[in-house]
Write a protein that holds these residues in place. Structure first.
Motif, short mmCIF file in Angstrom:
data_model
loop_
_atom_site.label_atom_id
_atom_site.label_comp_id
_atom_site.label_asym_id
_atom_site.label_seq_id
_atom_site.Cartn_x
_atom_site.Cartn_y
_atom_site.Cartn_z
N ASP A 141 -45.75 14.64 -124.62
CA ASP A 141 -44.88 14.72 -125.80
C ASP A 141 -45.67 14.97 -127.08
O ASP A 141 -45.21 15.67 -127.98
CB ASP A 141 -44.09 13.41 -125.96
N MET A 144 -37.85 12.62 -128.86
CA MET A 144 -39.03 12.08 -128.21
C MET A 144 -38.67 10.76 -127.52
O MET A 144 -37.95 9.94 -128.10
CB MET A 144 -40.15 11.86 -129.24
N PRO A 146 -43.57 7.60 -125.42
CA PRO A 146 -44.09 8.97 -125.35
C PRO A 146 -45.39 9.06 -124.57
O PRO A 146 -46.16 8.10 -124.51
CB PRO A 146 -44.31 9.33 -126.82
N THR A 147 -45.60 10.22 -123.96
CA THR A 147 -46.88 10.51 -123.32
C THR A 147 -47.75 11.26 -124.32
O THR A 147 -47.33 12.29 -124.86
CB THR A 147 -46.67 11.35 -122.06
N SER A 188 -47.48 3.49 -125.76
CA SER A 188 -47.50 4.89 -125.32
C SER A 188 -48.23 5.03 -123.99
O SER A 188 -49.09 4.22 -123.64
CB SER A 188 -48.20 5.77 -126.37
#
Length: 243
Positions: free
Chosen positions: A78, A1, A5-6, A29
């Motif tokens: 993600d 990851m 992260p999205t 994020s």
């Protein structure tokens, strides 16, 4: 990851979704929000990069899951973070169709099990945890059913599941209170047949306390508790102010 992260957060109309978006955004994020309402509370947060509308998870579960899967691919998501029970019930059975995105929840069958109040209470009894006195109605009782004669009022009526499968798909059923026999008969008559089994519990007066555990692969990573100061409704429900 990736380090940033999205995350796709569902149910943007919920205040809990707003809290999640703020927490994830502050942690760095990239956050996307979806909601059946399109424009939403969480979608208006400064930590939300983009927001979009989706079908209603209760009434259009299949279309909802397909739309969320498309958003996961479109935004290269993600982590998918469903907020409400209807969203989880719609998405968890389709985990394998979501392109390998991380969904930080247990398998669909485990989630359905913990949503079953009757099952949870039976497990509690087996672990030595006190639960309210209750009668389980597996079907609508007849008018002269002797179960009514044994109850101590007031009582609380709780469908075993908050989200049930009805003739036209999933629907939500609410908890209600009955102050006496006449009120109980009226509340039972208003319940749809698919709401059963229903738990009829003795009403317990006292402070409300919530206990929370964060588990990952069976290990407790964090725990905390709160005391409820205000609930909605005041007779007993979700906490809206607590310490």
């Amino acid at each position: 990851m990736p380090l940033t992260p999205t995350v796709l957060v569902t149910d943007g109309e919920q205040r809990s979704a707003l809290a999640v978006v703020r927490s994830l955004g502050r942690a760095g994020s990239r956050v996307i929000v979806c909601s059946p309402h399109g424009r939403s509370l969480a979608g208006a947060s400064r930590y939300c990069e983009a927001s979009t509308g989706v079908p209603e998870p209760l009434a259009e579960g299949q279309a909802y899951a397909e739309t969320v899967a498309r958003l996961v691919r479109q935004w290269d998501v993600d982590v998918l973070f469903p907020i409400t029970e209807p969203s989880l019930l719609a998405l968890l059975p389709h985990r394998d169709d979501l392109g390998g995105v991380t969904v930080p929840f247990p398998a669909a069958e485990h989630f359905r099990a913990i949503c079953d109040k009757r099952l949870v209470l039976s497990k509690a009894v087996g672990l030595g945890i006190d639960v309210p006195e209750q009668t389980v109605l597996s079907k609508p009782p007849v008018a002269d059913d002797q179960v009514f004669a044994t109850l101590q009022y007031p009582v609380v009526l709780k469908p075993s599941r908050s989200v049930v499968e009805g003739p036209s798909g999933r629907t939500k059923v609410a908890v209600s209170h009955a102050r006496d026999l006449l009120d109980l008969r009226r509340k039972i008559a208003a319940l749809p047949a698919f709401a059963y089994p229903v738990l009829v519990q003795r009403s317990i007066v006292g402070p409300g306390v919530g206990v929370f555990l964060l588990l990952w692969e069976g290990e407790i990573l964090a725990s905390f508790a709160h005391r409820r100061i205000r609930e909605k409704p005041p007779s007993g429900g979700v906490s809206v102010y607590r310490e």
